[in-house]
Motif scaffolding. Structure first.
Motif, mmCIF file in Angstrom:
data_model
loop_
_atom_site.group_PDB
_atom_site.id
_atom_site.type_symbol
_atom_site.label_atom_id
_atom_site.label_comp_id
_atom_site.label_asym_id
_atom_site.label_seq_id
_atom_site.Cartn_x
_atom_site.Cartn_y
_atom_site.Cartn_z
ATOM 1 N N GLN A 586 0.837 -1.192 0.000
ATOM 2 C CA GLN A 586 0.000 0.000 0.000
ATOM 3 C C GLN A 586 0.882 1.255 0.000
ATOM 4 O O GLN A 586 1.719 1.423 0.884
ATOM 5 C CB GLN A 586 -0.887 0.026 1.254
ATOM 6 C CG GLN A 586 -1.528 -1.303 1.604
ATOM 7 C CD GLN A 586 -2.628 -1.690 0.656
ATOM 8 O OE1 GLN A 586 -3.225 -0.815 0.032
ATOM 9 N NE2 GLN A 586 -2.915 -2.971 0.547
ATOM 10 N N ARG A 617 -0.835 -2.202 -4.349
ATOM 11 C CA ARG A 617 -2.251 -2.515 -4.144
ATOM 12 C C ARG A 617 -3.137 -1.280 -4.022
ATOM 13 O O ARG A 617 -4.339 -1.364 -4.219
ATOM 14 C CB ARG A 617 -2.404 -3.379 -2.896
ATOM 15 C CG ARG A 617 -1.770 -4.764 -3.065
ATOM 16 C CD ARG A 617 -2.520 -5.561 -4.119
ATOM 17 N NE ARG A 617 -1.851 -6.801 -4.471
ATOM 18 C CZ ARG A 617 -1.103 -6.969 -5.542
ATOM 19 N NH1 ARG A 617 -0.933 -5.952 -6.376
ATOM 20 N NH2 ARG A 617 -0.539 -8.124 -5.799
ATOM 21 N N SER A 618 -2.573 -0.135 -3.694
ATOM 22 C CA SER A 618 -3.369 1.086 -3.630
ATOM 23 C C SER A 618 -2.427 2.275 -3.542
ATOM 24 O O SER A 618 -1.277 2.155 -3.110
ATOM 25 C CB SER A 618 -4.316 1.079 -2.423
ATOM 26 O OG SER A 618 -3.586 1.142 -1.212
ATOM 27 N N PRO A 647 -0.874 -0.324 -12.186
ATOM 28 C CA PRO A 647 -2.199 -0.962 -12.183
ATOM 29 C C PRO A 647 -3.263 -0.024 -12.749
ATOM 30 O O PRO A 647 -3.354 1.131 -12.375
ATOM 31 C CB PRO A 647 -2.450 -1.252 -10.696
ATOM 32 C CG PRO A 647 -1.102 -1.216 -10.053
ATOM 33 C CD PRO A 647 -0.304 -0.214 -10.832
ATOM 34 N N THR A 649 -6.508 -1.439 -12.958
ATOM 35 C CA THR A 649 -7.721 -1.922 -12.303
ATOM 36 C C THR A 649 -7.316 -2.661 -11.037
ATOM 37 O O THR A 649 -6.808 -3.772 -11.107
ATOM 38 C CB THR A 649 -8.526 -2.873 -13.218
ATOM 39 O OG1 THR A 649 -8.827 -2.203 -14.441
ATOM 40 C CG2 THR A 649 -9.816 -3.283 -12.538
ATOM 41 N N LEU A 650 -7.537 -2.025 -9.893
ATOM 42 C CA LEU A 650 -7.276 -2.646 -8.607
ATOM 43 C C LEU A 650 -8.580 -3.205 -8.045
ATOM 44 O O LEU A 650 -9.670 -2.853 -8.504
ATOM 45 C CB LEU A 650 -6.688 -1.619 -7.634
ATOM 46 C CG LEU A 650 -5.248 -1.173 -7.907
ATOM 47 C CD1 LEU A 650 -4.845 -0.065 -6.943
ATOM 48 C CD2 LEU A 650 -4.278 -2.332 -7.790
ATOM 49 N N THR A 652 -10.021 -2.371 -5.511
ATOM 50 C CA THR A 652 -10.804 -1.238 -5.009
ATOM 51 C C THR A 652 -11.492 -0.468 -6.128
ATOM 52 O O THR A 652 -12.278 0.437 -5.861
ATOM 53 C CB THR A 652 -9.898 -0.277 -4.232
ATOM 54 O OG1 THR A 652 -8.847 0.183 -5.094
ATOM 55 C CG2 THR A 652 -9.272 -0.985 -3.038
#
Length: 850
Positions: A586, A617-618, A647, A649-650, A652
């Protein structure tokens, strides 16, 4: 110990379409297996599946045609029935599952174990297990009911006791039907009682709420908590319950234990209602010695019963000991023999089912007296209660799975528990959960299915209707003694071990903070503190987790494009001017500074900085703003920032590339570039470094190379070049054309005169893995040239490709007359392959060191 043998039989149904336990069958084969080594253990079918005769039966059953086969085991032994037979899936089978179950799917084999006892023992085991579990759950349920309504005084003791019994009945009748977890017993529990007791205490201190309407508030909280559980299970929320950190749960349960202990000590000592616990404990003049005698007998019985017998539950023995002690005291003290105005017992309760129903109906008839202001009181208790009951249930289910080699459905069980608590609330009972103690008794008493939970509910109903009037004579001190032991066992003394290790000290203080909040303020405040602590625990783990997974310089990591030796030397000499950071996890305000600290030493020194974001991841606003600052520092130093595998498209729903572009890191900037893969970024960076080293031109990028311009042949004599020219043929491939495929026969080595070739490894799922890229002046296909075996990968032309093709067969013919040329050729080939291996070694070393 007597020898124990198991007899396996294959039964083949004569009529597969109407297969049932009574259908005409004939025995195919019988074998016997000694299962003495497995005695005193939980037997799983996999143990016997390894035995040769049983394996032979299974193979026969799989191969048989035209009938339904069932594998049946008959156990004969001098031992008692200690074993719990389980099927292939790990779920305990009932002896009633016979050829009918096997006939549900034609040709399937169902492993059904039949114990030494008759088939009816399956239902008998469920009924006996449910009865034993009820005997454990019912005294605790009555005690929990008294805890809930204790702040209202002794006048509500009878209603409180009945509420506990009704909760046991409703949960027992509803939860097993809709929850379905095999052998789980649902009943009122300590966490739920503690939450509701605090809630009732707060309402009792609120003089704007009349005491007679408080039970309706309790029912409303239970109803909405059950509804919340039902919704959570329907939406798949069962999997999220386990994400609550253990220190928060441990602190909450410890706080509940302390609250229960503090709530039962006044009853244990028989303290007057207007005397505080602290004052009463140090003032013997307030003590009621009959209460102490009854409570002490219950405590000792609760502690000593498991050492004497495990057949009768400890709670039943403790309750019996307390009642017996009270009866003896009543002979010496006649006032104790009267039920009217007796503060030492539960007191009068309704005696008929109609009375219970009318009481619940009258209670819900007052629902209109709760306005919107009153609803504000129930919001936090509803969520707290739903979460705690769900955790308690799923925790019990996990333990039950480990014991019985089964697997529960969390979402379905939450639905069943929610419906059970809603039914309990509507009937005037208190909510509950899947409880561990009664469940363990249920399993050990021979229960085999979820029907045992239903039997527990029916048994509790029978107790209420047939001997409910005797509940009025249960001594409060006896129940207090039982609950004091339960509360003591709820305290997790092992939490103090967390102080021994530096890495777990924070976890201990999380537990301590939740406990202190629960005891000094309220369980609602403790829930808020728990949520805050859970956030802190999450942040701590995220900050501890390194955001930079790997760092490598330009001479430690290379693209899959194979370079000539002279190009490799350039890249190695310029390697410290480019660096690659592989990011992970993150990127948020907690890790943004960590990222900047890792990158800062290289921002002004390196010409190219690559950020590989494949494992990110974000990204939040703070991290994005930090990336902008990093870009500004790189631009000030004359460098370029390259992003790879950003990314789009995660989970979230965030598109990181668009997010960065919106905040100012767009591809339109001259010193920022985005690439779909890390290899693409590395290849671009290497080309840029080589182009700069050659004053803006890359050798061989446009024109078609002659053999003399290919580095592999550089320095050879005119005679050797003439020999090799006689061996090669020319070939041209269009973009996307396969040069060769994996499995093709061929012995040629191919030298690239113009264009680019990529090598792909086909994968079983139809996808491909990019192995390498070769450009003008390089060669490929050397493996088949050397060993004359099939091609190991696919070679595809990226653009228009011109090749020199040298066949090993033709080369061998020439080598017979030109040995010097042959020796030089293999020297060049060996040197080129060794350079590739050294490059691979450097990358592996950098990977290992990171």
């Amino acid at each position: 110990m007597a020898q124990s043998r198991i007899y396996f039989s294959i039964y083949k149904a004569k009529n597969p379409r109407n297969s049932c336990s009574s259908c005409l069958c004939h025995i195919v084969e019988i074998v016997q297996v000694d299962y003495t080594p497995f005695m005193d253990k939980t037997i799983n079918f996999r143990h016997f599946a390894k035995v040769a005769p049983v394996r032979r039966l299974l193979e026969y059953a799989e191969a048989a045609q035209g009938g339904v086969e069932s594998l049946v085991a008959h156990a004969r032994s001098g031992e008692t029935a200690k074993e719990r037979w389980t099927d292939m899936d790990g779920k305990q089978t009932a002896s009633s599952r016979t050829a009918k179950d096997a006939g549900t799917k034609k040709g399937s084999v169902v492993a059904s174990f039949v114990s030494r006892i008759p088939p009816l023992r399956s239902g008998l085991g469920d009924s006996l297990g449910g009865l034993a579990a009820m005997l454990v759950a019912l005294p605790s349920a009555i005690a929990f009911g008294l805890i809930v309504y204790a702040p209202l005084g002794s006048a509500h003791a009878g209603k409180a006791a009945v509420a506990g019994v009704i909760g046991t009945i409703a949960l027992g009748l509803v939860a097993p039907v809709f929850g379905g977890t095999s052998r789980l017993i649902s009943a009122p529990c300590a966490p739920g009682a503690a939450v509701l007791a605090v809630f009732v205490g707060e309402l009792a201190r609120n003089h704007s709420i009349r005491p007679e309407i408080i039970p309706l508030y309790v029912a409303l909280v239970a109803l909405l908590a059950g509804l919340l559980q039902f919704v959570a299970g329907s939406l798949g929320g069962g999997k999220f319950i386990k994400y609550i950190p253990y220190p928060v749960v441990a602190g909450y349960l410890n706080g509940l234990g302390i609250l229960i202990l503090a709530g039962q000590l006044p009853k244990f000592f028989g303290l007057p209602k207007d005397v505080t616990l602290f004052t009463g404990l140090f003032s013997p003049e307030y003590w009621q010695w009959p209460c102490i005698a009854v409570g002490t007998s219950a405590v000792f019985a609760m502690l000593l019963a498991p050492r004497i017998t495990k057949v009768i539950p400890a709670a039943i023995i403790a309750l019996g000991a307390g009642i017996a002690c009270y009866a003896l005291l009543a002979r010496a003290m006649p006032a104790l023999a009267s039920l009217q105005d007796n503060p030492f017992v539960i007191g009068p309760i309704a005696r008929t089912g109609a009375g219970f129903a009318s009481t619940a109906a009258d209670q819900w008839a007052q629902i209109g007296q709760i306005g919107f202001d009153g609803l504000g009181f129930v919001v936090v208790p509803v969520f707290t209660l739903a979460i705690l009951l769900s955790i308690d249930t799923l925790k019990t289910c996990v333990i039950l799975d480990a014991m019985t080699y089964s697997r529960h459905n969390s979402n379905r069980e939450l639905i069943g528990q929610g419906l059970g608590n809603m039914a309990s609330a509507l009937a005037g009972g208190i909510p509950g959960a899947g409880t561990l103690g009664p469940t363990l008794v249920n399993v050990n008493s021979g229960a085999q299915s979820s029907l045992s939970g239903l039997f527990a509910g029916l048994s509790a109903l029978a107790v209420l209707l047939l001997i409910g009037q005797f509940i009025a004579w249960i001594p409060l001190a006896a129940l207090a003694g039982i609950l004091i032991v339960v509360a003591y066992r709820m305290l997790d003394w092992s939490s103090f071990r967390l102080l021994k290790h530096h890495s777990t000290v924070f976890d201990f203080f999380v537990i301590l903070a939740v406990v202190v909040s629960a005891v000094s303020m309220s369980l609602i405040a403790a829930a808020g503190v728990g949520i805050a602590m859970a956030i802190l625990l999450f942040l701590r783990e995220q900050v501890r987790f390194p955001v930079v997974r790997r760092k490598a310089f330009g001479h430690q990591i290379f693209s899959k494009k194979k370079r000539r030796p002279t190009d490799l030397r350039v890249l190695e000499s310029e390697g410290m001017k480019s660096v690659v950071f592989e990011l992970q996890g993150q990127l948020f305000f907690g890790t943004a500074d960590q990222l900047f600290t890792e990158m800062e030493p290289y921002l002004s020194k390196c010409n190219y900085i690559v950020l590989d974001m494949r494992r990110v991841r974000s990204v939040d606003f703070t991290a994005a703003n930090m990336l902008r600052q990093i870009h500004a520092r790189i631009r000030a130093g004359g460098g370029r920032l390259l992003f790879s595998s950003v990314p789009q498209t995660l989970p979230t729903g965030q598109n990181v590339k668009n997010y960065l572009g919106y905040l100012g890191l767009a591809e339109s900037l001259e010193d920022v570039a985005f690439f779909p893969e890390l290899d693409d970024a590395l290849e671009w960076m290497e080309d840029a470094v080589l182009s700069k080293a050659r004053a803006g031109t890359l050798f061989g990028m446009g024109e078609i190379l002659d053999m003399s311009n290919i580095e592999f042949f550089a320095g050879l004599s005119a005679e050797a070049m003439a020999d090799l020219r006689a061996c090669v043929t020319e070939r041209t491939c269009e973009p996307g054309e396969p040069i060769f495929r994996r499995g093709d026969r061929g012995d040629e080595i191919l030298f690239i005169r113009q264009g680019t070739v990529k090598i792909f490894l086909p994968l079983p799922d139809g996808a491909t893995h990019h192995l390498a890229t070769f450009g003008a002046g390089d060669f490929f296909g050397d493996m088949s040239f050397l060993d004359r075996c099939e091609r190991s990968a696919n070679a595809i032309a990226v653009n228009r490709v011109s090749l020199y093709v040298l066949s090993r067969q033709v080369f061998d013919e020439v080598s017979l007359h030109h040995p010097v040329t042959t020796r030089k050729f293999f020297e060049r080939l060996s040197h080129a392959i060794s350079m590739r291996l050294r490059q691979t070694n450097a990358e592996l070393m950098a990977l290992e060191q990171s």
